[in-house]
Design an enzyme around this catalytic site. Sequence first.
Site, mmCIF file in Angstrom:
data_model
loop_
_atom_site.group_PDB
_atom_site.id
_atom_site.type_symbol
_atom_site.label_atom_id
_atom_site.label_comp_id
_atom_site.label_asym_id
_atom_site.label_seq_id
_atom_site.Cartn_x
_atom_site.Cartn_y
_atom_site.Cartn_z
ATOM 1 N N ASP A 1 0.863 -1.178 0.000
ATOM 2 C CA ASP A 1 0.000 0.000 0.000
ATOM 3 C C ASP A 1 0.905 1.235 0.000
ATOM 4 O O ASP A 1 1.671 1.442 0.956
ATOM 5 C CB ASP A 1 -0.907 -0.032 1.238
ATOM 6 C CG ASP A 1 -1.926 1.097 1.252
ATOM 7 O OD1 ASP A 1 -1.690 2.133 0.607
ATOM 8 O OD2 ASP A 1 -2.955 0.935 1.927
ATOM 9 N N TYR B 1 -11.572 14.857 -4.513
ATOM 10 C CA TYR B 1 -10.704 14.216 -5.515
ATOM 11 C C TYR B 1 -10.003 15.277 -6.367
ATOM 12 O O TYR B 1 -8.776 15.252 -6.534
ATOM 13 C CB TYR B 1 -11.526 13.269 -6.396
ATOM 14 C CG TYR B 1 -10.748 12.707 -7.570
ATOM 15 C CD1 TYR B 1 -9.683 11.835 -7.365
ATOM 16 C CD2 TYR B 1 -11.089 13.057 -8.883
ATOM 17 C CE1 TYR B 1 -8.965 11.322 -8.447
ATOM 18 C CE2 TYR B 1 -10.392 12.542 -9.963
ATOM 19 C CZ TYR B 1 -9.327 11.677 -9.743
ATOM 20 O OH TYR B 1 -8.617 11.172 -10.810
HETATM 21 P P1 NDP Z 1 -7.571 2.149 -11.838
HETATM 22 O O1 NDP Z 1 -8.488 2.085 -10.664
HETATM 23 O O2 NDP Z 1 -7.653 1.060 -12.848
HETATM 24 O O3 NDP Z 1 -6.053 2.254 -11.355
HETATM 25 C C1 NDP Z 1 -5.654 2.692 -10.083
HETATM 26 C C2 NDP Z 1 -4.518 1.792 -9.618
HETATM 27 O O4 NDP Z 1 -3.932 2.312 -8.428
HETATM 28 C C3 NDP Z 1 -4.998 0.378 -9.297
HETATM 29 O O5 NDP Z 1 -4.139 -0.544 -9.947
HETATM 30 C C4 NDP Z 1 -4.880 0.269 -7.779
HETATM 31 O O6 NDP Z 1 -4.536 -1.065 -7.430
HETATM 32 C C5 NDP Z 1 -3.749 1.272 -7.497
HETATM 33 N N1 NDP Z 1 -3.796 1.874 -6.172
HETATM 34 C C6 NDP Z 1 -4.779 2.656 -5.677
HETATM 35 N N2 NDP Z 1 -4.487 3.031 -4.420
HETATM 36 C C7 NDP Z 1 -3.293 2.466 -4.116
HETATM 37 C C8 NDP Z 1 -2.478 2.476 -2.967
HETATM 38 N N3 NDP Z 1 -2.830 3.115 -1.853
HETATM 39 N N4 NDP Z 1 -1.297 1.802 -3.009
HETATM 40 C C9 NDP Z 1 -0.934 1.128 -4.128
HETATM 41 N N5 NDP Z 1 -1.665 1.103 -5.247
HETATM 42 C C10 NDP Z 1 -2.847 1.737 -5.235
HETATM 43 O O7 NDP Z 1 -7.880 3.541 -12.531
HETATM 44 P P2 NDP Z 1 -7.065 4.386 -13.620
HETATM 45 O O8 NDP Z 1 -6.113 3.535 -14.367
HETATM 46 O O9 NDP Z 1 -8.078 5.155 -14.350
HETATM 47 O O10 NDP Z 1 -6.293 5.404 -12.677
HETATM 48 C C11 NDP Z 1 -4.891 5.666 -12.746
HETATM 49 C C12 NDP Z 1 -4.656 7.114 -12.375
HETATM 50 O O11 NDP Z 1 -5.264 7.947 -13.357
HETATM 51 C C13 NDP Z 1 -5.258 7.519 -11.026
HETATM 52 O O12 NDP Z 1 -4.336 8.350 -10.348
HETATM 53 C C14 NDP Z 1 -6.501 8.295 -11.433
HETATM 54 O O13 NDP Z 1 -6.869 9.243 -10.452
HETATM 55 C C15 NDP Z 1 -6.026 8.943 -12.711
HETATM 56 N N6 NDP Z 1 -7.064 9.424 -13.625
HETATM 57 C C16 NDP Z 1 -7.963 8.550 -14.207
HETATM 58 C C17 NDP Z 1 -8.934 9.026 -15.076
HETATM 59 C C18 NDP Z 1 -9.936 8.136 -15.736
HETATM 60 O O14 NDP Z 1 -10.883 8.648 -16.362
HETATM 61 N N7 NDP Z 1 -9.805 6.825 -15.706
HETATM 62 C C19 NDP Z 1 -9.029 10.458 -15.404
HETATM 63 C C20 NDP Z 1 -8.020 11.276 -14.754
HETATM 64 C C21 NDP Z 1 -7.090 10.765 -13.907
HETATM 65 P P3 NDP Z 1 -4.951 -1.714 -6.021
HETATM 66 O O15 NDP Z 1 -6.376 -1.346 -5.767
HETATM 67 O O16 NDP Z 1 -4.739 -3.193 -6.225
HETATM 68 O O17 NDP Z 1 -4.003 -1.147 -5.032
#
Ligand code: NDP
Length: 240
Positions: free
Chosen positions: A56, A144
């Site tokens: 994490d 957010y």
């Molecule tokens: P996802 O939810 O697919 O990806 C987020 C990833 O972050 C997951 O693999 C999750 O894995 C990991 N994660 C979250 N919190 C933690 C933590 N505390 N420690 C380690 N890993 C963590 O969504 P996206 O691919 O869309 O998001 C990627 C980024 O892009 C994010 O920062 C999001 O805010 C940003 N974003 C996305 C947009 C969209 O429309 N999709 C638009 C603008 C920005 P796990 O839960 O297994 O830890």
Amino acid sequence: MTRTVVVTGGGTGIGQAIAARFAGNGARVIITGRRQSVLEHAAGEITGNVEVARFDATDADAVTAFAAGVGPVDVLVNNAGGNTDFDRTAPNSLGEVADSWRANYESNVITAVLMTTGLLSHMNDGGAVVTIGSIAADKGSGSYGAAKAAIASWNIDLARQLGARSITANVVAPGYIADTEFFRDVLTHEAKDGLASPAMTGRAGAPRDIAEMVEFLASDRARQITAQTIAVNGGEWPTR
Ligand code: NDP
């Protein structure tokens, strides 16, 4: 020489596309996240040299332990995050308001700050830190959007700090990106169309659109680009 690239949240969505892009170019890529099975599945789908590290990124001790064992790093991509309000019900008290704001700050800001601070002494000069922001920082989206705006401010100071080591620090701010876990699989077709329609390009963004920009910012072609927030949103939110 083989570059080492760390991609937080590299097991899904945008992070997986970024990892695939670097691995496809011959880098050693380490993807991180909290779910081992998700990380292993992603590593199996990516062609190239990919390792997984489950922890994490809001946990300072876990980040410290990871940093101690990772070896020299060339590129850090702070991609982990998302809108934690999707996992909560609407707040009913001031205490719950505080909890929801803290959750988004932890997920989006603390993850990036801990990973970057933890890895800095392990980063090779000439490298790059790229952090994933959001169009929400400009358009507004409660805690957010505020958290993503904080990232852009933090990044400026980071770039100032790293300039002498020729390490660049930039934010990539996506618009709506389809095919990720961001919206927790709850969007109807109509809702997806509604999110995609403000883009001048007439389509939703794809994870690879972000991966292209991240890879460019970390490349030799972008050594004079630092302290910037680069929008990749199909023109949904124009900038000057
Ligand atoms: P996802 O939810 O697919 O990806 C987020 C990833 O972050 C997951 O693999 C999750 O894995 C990991 N994660 C979250 N919190 C933690 C933590 N505390 N420690 C380690 N890993 C963590 O969504 P996206 O691919 O869309 O998001 C990627 C980024 O892009 C994010 O920062 C999001 O805010 C940003 N974003 C996305 C947009 C969209 O429309 N999709 C638009 C603008 C920005 P796990 O839960 O297994 O830890």
